[in-house]
Design a protein around this motif. Sequence first.
Motif, mmCIF file in Angstrom:
data_model
loop_
_atom_site.group_PDB
_atom_site.id
_atom_site.type_symbol
_atom_site.label_atom_id
_atom_site.label_comp_id
_atom_site.label_asym_id
_atom_site.label_seq_id
_atom_site.Cartn_x
_atom_site.Cartn_y
_atom_site.Cartn_z
ATOM 1 N N GLU A 190 68.332 -46.450 -49.851
ATOM 2 C CA GLU A 190 67.459 -45.248 -49.768
ATOM 3 C C GLU A 190 67.381 -44.310 -51.021
ATOM 4 O O GLU A 190 66.484 -43.793 -51.435
ATOM 5 N N GLU A 196 62.929 -40.253 -49.990
ATOM 6 C CA GLU A 196 63.360 -39.397 -48.892
ATOM 7 C C GLU A 196 64.545 -38.768 -49.162
ATOM 8 O O GLU A 196 64.670 -37.507 -48.578
ATOM 9 N N THR A 197 65.270 -39.018 -50.365
ATOM 10 C CA THR A 197 66.513 -38.194 -50.421
ATOM 11 C C THR A 197 66.322 -37.290 -51.278
ATOM 12 O O THR A 197 65.360 -36.730 -51.863
#
Length: 291
Positions: A190, A196-197
């Motif tokens: 991720e 998304e981070t």
Amino acid sequence: MAPTTALPTPLVTTEWLADHLDDPKLRILDATVHLAPPAEAGGAWSETTGRPDYLAAHIPGAAFADVIDDLSEPDGGWFTKPSPERFAAAAGRLGIGPDTTVVVYAVNVFWATRVWWLLLANGFDNVAVLDGGFGKWTAEGRPTRSGAESYPPAEFVGTPRPELFADLAEVRQVVETGGGACLVHSLSPEDYRATETVSYPRPGRIPGSRNVFVAALLDPTDGTFRPVPELRELFQEVQAEPGRKVTYCGGGIAATGDALALRLLGETDVAVYDGSLMEWTSDPSLPLEVG
């Protein structure tokens, strides 16, 4: 002077450590730190010393290795490696001399691999990480103590190996030329995709990086490193690229776990990018990949 007990690999088992607890030349270090990600985009990571954990319970004889203060450079950035002089002074206070054997552990093993890598980078080879760490030690019902312990001060002796750390200039050259080293991103898939981070000033990974998630190196049942054949499979794409391997993460901590695994796989030209994403993403002129 040669150490009384030479370590054959970067890892020792809990059985090995239990059998050597009475060695007067053994130095056991608890390097526990707790780390929490930022709550919002662009926020700061927060670190907390593991000293209270150590004081509550530690492996008998162990001293506390303070990674946040003693083993980092003040005002040098987030967990920046200390100067050779600062490191030698801290190592000497921990009782690490030329005839000693060092075993490092932590609640999260990658703080132990950070201290292991710092010792190697400062010319000290007789050091290993406790495989499975404190969690495996206590799960097996092995003894612990509370309160502070220390070793007699010593004179740390070692010739620094600057090549074990990569700086921004080296990594930039790798990105610009597309060669010279294989860049290894040690964080989660991720984080690697960075869609998304929100952990760093800008989202993304260093261009051209391969991803080997450091947590995947560990057996989830006991926290030990996976056997070499399994590690080799995880690093298959990395090892397919010739030459130097440069690992990085957020601030040069988790990257030392990938570095240890690469050493287990026989790679000799391995470096950790100390500034990692905290440094790289802070410069808006440096490129990033996302997705």
